[in-house]
Design a protein around this motif. Sequence first.
Motif, mmCIF file in Angstrom:
data_model
loop_
_atom_site.group_PDB
_atom_site.id
_atom_site.type_symbol
_atom_site.label_atom_id
_atom_site.label_comp_id
_atom_site.label_asym_id
_atom_site.label_seq_id
_atom_site.Cartn_x
_atom_site.Cartn_y
_atom_site.Cartn_z
ATOM 1 N N ALA A 127 14.923 18.295 24.969
ATOM 2 C CA ALA A 127 13.771 19.160 24.709
ATOM 3 C C ALA A 127 12.817 18.502 23.719
ATOM 4 C CB ALA A 127 14.244 20.511 24.179
ATOM 5 N N ALA A 128 13.370 17.856 22.700
ATOM 6 C CA ALA A 128 12.530 17.163 21.726
ATOM 7 C C ALA A 128 11.728 16.046 22.389
ATOM 8 C CB ALA A 128 13.398 16.589 20.599
ATOM 9 N N LEU A 129 12.357 15.307 23.293
ATOM 10 C CA LEU A 129 11.651 14.220 23.978
ATOM 11 C C LEU A 129 10.548 14.764 24.872
ATOM 12 C CD1 LEU A 129 14.756 12.017 24.751
ATOM 13 C CD2 LEU A 129 12.832 11.369 23.296
ATOM 14 N N GLY A 130 10.778 15.922 25.487
ATOM 15 C CA GLY A 130 9.713 16.550 26.266
ATOM 16 C C GLY A 130 8.526 16.913 25.396
ATOM 17 N N GLU A 131 8.805 17.452 24.220
ATOM 18 C CA GLU A 131 7.727 17.808 23.298
ATOM 19 C C GLU A 131 7.001 16.574 22.789
ATOM 20 O OE1 GLU A 131 6.529 20.907 22.344
ATOM 21 O OE2 GLU A 131 7.749 21.574 24.033
ATOM 22 N N ALA A 132 7.732 15.480 22.604
ATOM 23 C CA ALA A 132 7.096 14.237 22.151
ATOM 24 C C ALA A 132 6.199 13.649 23.236
ATOM 25 C CB ALA A 132 8.160 13.226 21.746
ATOM 26 N N GLY A 291 5.266 23.358 22.578
ATOM 27 C CA GLY A 291 4.064 23.332 23.389
ATOM 28 C C GLY A 291 4.349 23.510 24.872
ATOM 29 N N LEU A 292 5.573 23.183 25.295
ATOM 30 C CA LEU A 292 5.946 23.307 26.703
ATOM 31 C C LEU A 292 6.673 24.616 26.991
ATOM 32 C CD1 LEU A 292 7.221 19.654 27.284
ATOM 33 C CD2 LEU A 292 5.007 20.611 27.936
ATOM 34 N N GLY A 293 6.732 25.495 26.020
ATOM 35 C CA GLY A 293 7.408 26.766 26.217
ATOM 36 C C GLY A 293 8.876 26.576 26.559
ATOM 37 N N ASN A 294 9.355 27.312 27.553
ATOM 38 C CA ASN A 294 10.768 27.204 27.911
ATOM 39 C C ASN A 294 11.043 26.058 28.882
ATOM 40 O OD1 ASN A 294 9.789 28.107 30.358
ATOM 41 N ND2 ASN A 294 10.830 30.083 30.308
ATOM 42 N N ARG A 295 10.052 25.180 29.109
ATOM 43 C CA ARG A 295 10.242 24.037 30.009
ATOM 44 C C ARG A 295 10.543 22.741 29.263
ATOM 45 N NH1 ARG A 295 5.979 22.806 34.181
ATOM 46 N NH2 ARG A 295 4.457 23.038 32.506
ATOM 47 N N ARG A 298 13.908 20.680 30.552
ATOM 48 C CA ARG A 298 13.889 20.045 31.875
ATOM 49 C C ARG A 298 12.822 18.964 31.960
ATOM 50 N NH1 ARG A 298 12.199 25.938 33.823
ATOM 51 N NH2 ARG A 298 13.513 26.233 32.027
ATOM 52 N N LEU A 299 11.658 19.193 31.310
ATOM 53 C CA LEU A 299 10.626 18.162 31.307
ATOM 54 C C LEU A 299 11.035 16.989 30.424
ATOM 55 C CD1 LEU A 299 7.455 20.425 31.203
ATOM 56 C CD2 LEU A 299 8.314 19.102 33.150
ATOM 57 N N GLY A 300 11.746 17.287 29.343
ATOM 58 C CA GLY A 300 12.268 16.210 28.513
ATOM 59 C C GLY A 300 13.253 15.339 29.262
ATOM 60 N N ALA A 301 14.046 15.952 30.143
ATOM 61 C CA ALA A 301 14.966 15.169 30.974
ATOM 62 C C ALA A 301 14.185 14.242 31.901
ATOM 63 C CB ALA A 301 15.878 16.106 31.758
ATOM 64 N N LEU A 302 13.060 14.721 32.443
ATOM 65 C CA LEU A 302 12.192 13.834 33.235
ATOM 66 C C LEU A 302 11.689 12.670 32.389
ATOM 67 C CD1 LEU A 302 9.821 16.114 35.385
ATOM 68 C CD2 LEU A 302 11.788 14.784 36.158
ATOM 69 N N ALA A 303 11.298 12.975 31.145
ATOM 70 C CA ALA A 303 10.809 11.917 30.253
ATOM 71 C C ALA A 303 11.903 10.889 29.973
ATOM 72 C CB ALA A 303 10.303 12.537 28.946
ATOM 73 N N MET A 304 13.150 11.331 29.843
ATOM 74 C CA MET A 304 14.263 10.411 29.642
ATOM 75 C C MET A 304 14.412 9.467 30.824
ATOM 76 S SD MET A 304 16.981 13.181 28.149
ATOM 77 C CE MET A 304 18.399 12.177 28.557
ATOM 78 N N ALA A 305 14.326 10.033 32.045
ATOM 79 C CA ALA A 305 14.446 9.204 33.247
ATOM 80 C C ALA A 305 13.291 8.207 33.333
ATOM 81 C CB ALA A 305 14.464 10.104 34.477
ATOM 82 N N GLU A 306 12.097 8.657 33.028
ATOM 83 C CA GLU A 306 10.920 7.786 33.042
ATOM 84 C C GLU A 306 11.094 6.620 32.072
ATOM 85 O OE1 GLU A 306 6.215 8.713 32.697
ATOM 86 O OE2 GLU A 306 7.400 9.199 30.909
ATOM 87 N N HIS A 307 11.575 6.932 30.870
ATOM 88 C CA HIS A 307 11.761 5.894 29.860
ATOM 89 C C HIS A 307 12.819 4.893 30.289
ATOM 90 C CE1 HIS A 307 11.870 4.061 25.893
ATOM 91 N NE2 HIS A 307 13.187 4.139 25.944
ATOM 92 N N LEU A 308 13.882 5.397 30.939
ATOM 93 C CA LEU A 308 14.961 4.519 31.372
ATOM 94 C C LEU A 308 14.448 3.455 32.353
ATOM 95 C CD1 LEU A 308 18.067 4.055 31.274
ATOM 96 C CD2 LEU A 308 18.240 5.584 33.229
ATOM 97 N N VAL A 309 13.558 3.862 33.243
ATOM 98 C CA VAL A 309 13.026 2.950 34.253
ATOM 99 C C VAL A 309 11.988 2.004 33.664
ATOM 100 C CG1 VAL A 309 11.611 2.865 36.359
ATOM 101 C CG2 VAL A 309 13.527 4.456 36.185
#
Length: 311
Positions: A127-132, A291-295, A298-309
Amino acid sequence: MLDDPSRTSQPSDAPLFGGIEGGGTKFVCVIGRGPDEVVAEERIPTTTPQATLSETVAFFRAGSARFGPIAAIGVGSFGPVDLHEESRTWGYITTTPKPGWERTDVAGRLKRDLGVPVAFDTDVNAAALGEARWGAARGLDSFVYLTVGTGIGGGGLLGGRPMHGLVHPEMGHMLLPRDRAADPFPGVCPFHGGCLEGLASGPALLARWGQPAESLPEGHAAWALEAHYLAIAVVNFICTLSPQRLILGGGVMDQAHLFPLIRREVVALLNGYVRAEEILRGIDSYIVPPGLGNRSGRLGALAMAEHLVRA
């Protein structure tokens, strides 16, 4: 069922990523590229590891067949979890009290069954990574994200990196000073009784007041006490981690009137010692909702995958 949200933007040649917000009640799975490009989303009940992970794998297989290859998957999981990449149990949920989930290999199962790279972290660090990446912590390299709901957990970034260490932060189990004569409530944490989670989580509010947080009226005595305990925690984070911002999320924090109470209590407890302008004159922009509310998760998990690639 594969859901195709109406908010999906125009098709893009950019790679697709998968994200999993793995909670003790449900796994929220998404496929997309960011907040405005989520092409599929599904909620899967957290039952047994076999059933939950099988449904999760089926969701991503169906999504990949429909929308195209998924480059990587990020997982933000309930825990405790093993984040040490050299460990034989990296990607496992370890000593969780969730029945049946102790020593469950989450990341390894997904990697084997789906054949894609997997990034793995705590749910609150996700969640923190999504907010970042897209939310209230954009442009910051040091902040704390605290979620206050069924449990209390904390994470964030320090020096631009997620908070890892001996294990991972367990901010919800911070022990708080308290007046037991004024508040004799023993707390609900099975390990510590009256830690932060034991005193200020959603289950603690229910046990103490006999009704859930969402049904307590704004003027109820519960909120002043809740703000007091959360403010003590925030002051400890300020004094030990010196974050550039504090983000407070989770179901309990859906009570917007709680934020002014916490901000005032934080200023009072600091008593002029930390004289940063963000606190002296900008406290409303320093302690904020996500800022992303209750998302965020899940959006932070997308950011993790993006960073990994793209790392």
